[in-house]
Write a protein that holds these residues in place. Structure first.
Motif, PDB file in Angstrom:
ATOM      1  N   PRO A  19      -4.625   1.460   6.521  1.00 30.13           N
ATOM      2  CA  PRO A  19      -4.391   0.778   5.257  1.00 30.13           C
ATOM      3  C   PRO A  19      -2.896   0.729   4.937  1.00 30.13           C
ATOM      4  O   PRO A  19      -2.153   1.649   5.262  1.00 30.13           O
ATOM      5  CB  PRO A  19      -5.133   1.639   4.226  1.00 30.13           C
ATOM      6  CG  PRO A  19      -6.113   2.429   5.028  1.00 30.13           C
ATOM      7  CD  PRO A  19      -5.475   2.634   6.369  1.00 30.13           C
ATOM      8  N   THR A  20      -2.466  -0.359   4.287  1.00 34.08           N
ATOM      9  CA  THR A  20      -1.075  -0.464   3.897  1.00 34.08           C
ATOM     10  C   THR A  20      -0.853   0.261   2.587  1.00 34.08           C
ATOM     11  O   THR A  20      -1.771   0.506   1.828  1.00 34.08           O
ATOM     12  CB  THR A  20      -0.677  -1.931   3.739  1.00 34.08           C
ATOM     13  OG1 THR A  20      -1.537  -2.518   2.758  1.00 34.08           O
ATOM     14  CG2 THR A  20      -0.819  -2.669   5.046  1.00 34.08           C
ATOM     15  N   GLY A  21       0.379   0.592   2.297  1.00 30.60           N
ATOM     16  CA  GLY A  21       0.686   1.250   1.022  1.00 30.60           C
ATOM     17  C   GLY A  21       1.974   2.040   1.131  1.00 30.60           C
ATOM     18  O   GLY A  21       2.491   2.282   2.212  1.00 30.60           O
ATOM     19  N   THR A  22       2.498   2.444   0.001  1.00 26.84           N
ATOM     20  CA  THR A  22       3.713   3.249   0.009  1.00 26.84           C
ATOM     21  C   THR A  22       3.356   4.686   0.347  1.00 26.84           C
ATOM     22  O   THR A  22       2.205   5.109   0.250  1.00 26.84           O
ATOM     23  CB  THR A  22       4.391   3.192  -1.362  1.00 26.84           C
ATOM     24  OG1 THR A  22       3.522   3.817  -2.319  1.00 26.84           O
ATOM     25  CG2 THR A  22       4.644   1.755  -1.792  1.00 26.84           C
ATOM     26  N   GLY A  25       2.096   6.334  -2.961  1.00 28.66           N
ATOM     27  CA  GLY A  25       0.855   5.871  -3.566  1.00 28.66           C
ATOM     28  C   GLY A  25       1.029   5.644  -5.062  1.00 28.66           C
ATOM     29  O   GLY A  25       2.134   5.710  -5.613  1.00 28.66           O
ATOM     30  N   ARG A 411      -8.157   6.382  -0.466  1.00 30.65           N
ATOM     31  CA  ARG A 411      -7.793   5.279   0.420  1.00 30.65           C
ATOM     32  C   ARG A 411      -8.506   3.995  -0.006  1.00 30.65           C
ATOM     33  O   ARG A 411      -9.676   4.024  -0.389  1.00 30.65           O
ATOM     34  CB  ARG A 411      -8.140   5.615   1.864  1.00 30.65           C
ATOM     35  CG  ARG A 411      -7.376   6.808   2.422  1.00 30.65           C
ATOM     36  CD  ARG A 411      -7.776   7.112   3.854  1.00 30.65           C
ATOM     37  NE  ARG A 411      -9.166   7.541   3.943  1.00 30.65           N
ATOM     38  CZ  ARG A 411      -9.798   7.770   5.095  1.00 30.65           C
ATOM     39  NH1 ARG A 411      -9.181   7.567   6.248  1.00 30.65           N
ATOM     40  NH2 ARG A 411     -11.065   8.166   5.097  1.00 30.65           N
ATOM     41  N   THR A 412      -7.810   2.886   0.108  1.00 30.02           N
ATOM     42  CA  THR A 412      -8.377   1.603  -0.305  1.00 30.02           C
ATOM     43  C   THR A 412      -8.849   0.750   0.863  1.00 30.02           C
ATOM     44  O   THR A 412      -9.632  -0.177   0.662  1.00 30.02           O
ATOM     45  CB  THR A 412      -7.348   0.775  -1.097  1.00 30.02           C
ATOM     46  OG1 THR A 412      -6.270   0.419  -0.226  1.00 30.02           O
ATOM     47  CG2 THR A 412      -6.829   1.551  -2.288  1.00 30.02           C
ATOM     48  N   ALA A 414      -7.302  -1.571   2.277  1.00 21.95           N
ATOM     49  CA  ALA A 414      -6.874  -2.932   1.927  1.00 21.95           C
ATOM     50  C   ALA A 414      -7.929  -3.680   1.128  1.00 21.95           C
ATOM     51  O   ALA A 414      -7.921  -4.905   1.088  1.00 21.95           O
ATOM     52  CB  ALA A 414      -6.502  -3.729   3.183  1.00 21.95           C
ATOM     53  N   ASP A 435      -3.705   4.933  -2.421  1.00 25.35           N
ATOM     54  CA  ASP A 435      -2.688   4.676  -1.402  1.00 25.35           C
ATOM     55  C   ASP A 435      -2.135   3.258  -1.449  1.00 25.35           C
ATOM     56  O   ASP A 435      -0.994   3.026  -1.074  1.00 25.35           O
ATOM     57  CB  ASP A 435      -3.221   5.004  -0.001  1.00 25.35           C
ATOM     58  CG  ASP A 435      -4.208   3.967   0.530  1.00 25.35           C
ATOM     59  OD1 ASP A 435      -4.864   3.288  -0.285  1.00 25.35           O
ATOM     60  OD2 ASP A 435      -4.328   3.847   1.769  1.00 25.35           O
ATOM     61  N   ASP A 436      -2.930   2.282  -1.899  1.00 28.83           N
ATOM     62  CA  ASP A 436      -2.490   0.885  -1.841  1.00 28.83           C
ATOM     63  C   ASP A 436      -3.060   0.113  -3.015  1.00 28.83           C
ATOM     64  O   ASP A 436      -3.927  -0.736  -2.858  1.00 28.83           O
ATOM     65  CB  ASP A 436      -2.931   0.258  -0.509  1.00 28.83           C
ATOM     66  CG  ASP A 436      -2.485  -1.194  -0.354  1.00 28.83           C
ATOM     67  OD1 ASP A 436      -1.560  -1.609  -1.066  1.00 28.83           O
ATOM     68  OD2 ASP A 436      -3.083  -1.909   0.469  1.00 28.83           O
ATOM     69  N   SER A 439      -3.345  -3.731  -3.060  1.00 28.71           N
ATOM     70  CA  SER A 439      -4.452  -4.521  -2.507  1.00 28.71           C
ATOM     71  C   SER A 439      -5.162  -5.326  -3.591  1.00 28.71           C
ATOM     72  O   SER A 439      -5.867  -6.294  -3.295  1.00 28.71           O
ATOM     73  CB  SER A 439      -5.456  -3.610  -1.793  1.00 28.71           C
ATOM     74  OG  SER A 439      -6.015  -2.661  -2.689  1.00 28.71           O
TER      75      SER A 439
END
Length: 456
Positions: A19-22, A25, A411-412, A414, A435-436, A439
């Motif tokens: 998953p994408t994210g900084t 979070g 966690r998402t 995405a 985390d993202d 999204s």
């Protein structure tokens, strides 16, 4: 019944695609007290993307008032632009961005690549449109999109005589070799994995030379309200859609009328805010609620009272009030037993609510949401259990036993609805870090601002 149990470390719906994210979070804010909020929600993604397709195939320019501007809708716009449709942005009337004038192409042309992102509506609605264009159109998207089912669309177009190259994957990426015409006629498909397979064919069917006589052959058809939304949009543009028997639809070859249409607020995107009233206490009001609609989110009016909420309609305002807390110190949120086969997109937020209820819940009829942006059944079980919860996967649903939760990472994958579900739990559980949260731009780019406005 086969039952499997997952905990967060054991499940990763992305495989090697993280998953994408900084790194930091987004720490979901915890409610400091009961809510008292009035909110407006941007336009419906489902309606916007249907109206974009119909406007692009129309017999003249159409205007979409208060459309949704999000990643999914902008991917649809760019896909249609690549096929020759022209767009003009106009000063908005809905408070969330510009209106949009859609000018159909004199002739649809391929020789382009369409980026589907992770949008099911783009990957399932536009292939039939690309078949009406001259030249090849390649469909690609995010890596996670490669795991979304596409076989029903691919097989259907081939039966209709469309040349399509997918290297046998039955999934993205693939190329539609359009000839400018589709013969149409009788067609059988199994749309058990998604109602979008039906909608994508119905939207383009008026442009098929022999229309379409479509039959669904599977045992179950999820999310039937989304097909009803498609039919209503077609009828509003002068297309008669027959439904002679369950699972069968007929569309005649006819021009799609150009119209100006106002896009309703996205009622499913209203769900986390209305659910928040039950979790934090107090009340939340959504403005612009339509008196009649085909949106799945309208079911919240009947579903939230099952959890104990008080729901009131006053004109175009819908207000949800929290139940009284129980004498034992709970939130007064009741557990439920629900078949949500026709409301899959509401499931993630309702699971978050059920995880904070006073008594257990069972949600069934939702096996198809394993094929949404991620495997939502497994992802919800993994993330709630990762915070100390007790969720068990069923064959086509989830059994939720509420227990005290602790803070931690969420966690998402995405998935925008996983992000909003984490935010709901964060209202009651300090230290939930998403985390993202970005999204949510898929269908509601303003989510964090609206969430903070609700809590202000």
């Amino acid at each position: 019944m086969q039952i499997s149990r997952y905990s967060a470390p054991e499940f990763d719906p992305y495989g090697d695609a993280r998953p994408t994210g900084t790194d930091e979070g987004w720490q979901a804010p915890t409610a400091a007290g009961p809510l008292s909020s009035v909110l407006a929600i941007p336009g419906s993604k489902s309606l916007t993307n249907r109206e974009l397709v119909l406007a692009a195939l129309g017999d003249g320019p159409s205007t979409l008032r208060a459309p949704l501007w999000s990643r999914d809708s902008e991917l649809m716009i760019e896909g249609l632009r690549g096929l020759g449709t022209r767009f003009e942005r106009m000063p908005g009337t809905g408070g969330f961005g510009d209106d949009l004038r859609v000018i159909p192409a004199d002739e649809l042309l391929g020789s382009t690549t369409i980026d589907c992102g992770l949008a099911g509506t783009v990957m399932r609605f536009l292939p039939a449109v690309a078949a009406l264009a001259l030249g090849p159109t390649t469909f690609d998207g995010d890596e996670a999109a490669y795991r979304r089912p596409m076989g029903a669309t691919i097989d259907a177009l081939r039966v209709l005589g469309v040349d399509l190259d997918d290297d046998g994957r039955g999934a993205l990426p693939f190329t539609v070799h359009g000839t400018g015409r589709v013969q149409g006629g009788p067609l059988e498909i199994d749309a058990s994995a998604s109602s979008q397979f039906v909608s994508g064919l119905l939207l383009a069917a008026p442009c098929f030379e022999n229309g379409l006589d479509l039959r669904h052959t599977g045992e179950r058809l999820p999310s039937l309200p989304h097909i009803e939304m498609t039919i209503a949009a077609l009828r509003a543009r002068g297309i008669e859609v027959g439904n002679p028997s369950p699972g069968r639809w007929t569309v005649e070859h006819a021009p799609i009328r150009a119209v100006d249409v106002h896009i309703e607020p996205d009622l499913s995107n209203a769900a986390p805010f209305l659910v928040a009233a039950l979790v934090a206490g107090g009340r939340v009001t959504i403005t612009g609620w339509p008196s009649e609609t085909t949106q799945v989110g309208s079911r919240l009016v009947e579903l939230l009272p099952r959890f104990g909420a008080d729901v009131e309609r006053a004109g175009d305002r819908l207000t949800v009030r929290a139940p009284d807390s129980s004498a034992e110190g709970g939130r007064g949120i009741r557990g439920v037993d629900l078949d949500l086969s026709d409301a899959g997109e509401l499931v993630p937020n309702l699971v978050a609510l059920a995880a904070l209820a006073d008594t257990p819940s069972t949600l069934t009829g939702i096996g198809h949401i394993r094929h949404h942006e991620t495997d939502r059944i497994a992802a919800l079980a993994a993330e709630v259990n990762g915070l100390g919860g007790r969720i068990t996967e069923l064959d086509d649903g989830l059994a939720i036993e509420p227990v005290p939760l602790r803070g931690g990472p969420w966690r998402t994958y995405a998935d925008h609805r996983m992000a909003t579900s984490g935010a709901i739990i964060g209202l009651a559980v300090p230290g939930v870090v998403i985390d993202d949260v970005g999204s949510t731009s898929k269908t509601l780019p303003q989510f964090t601002q609206l969430w903070e406005q609700m809590l202000a």
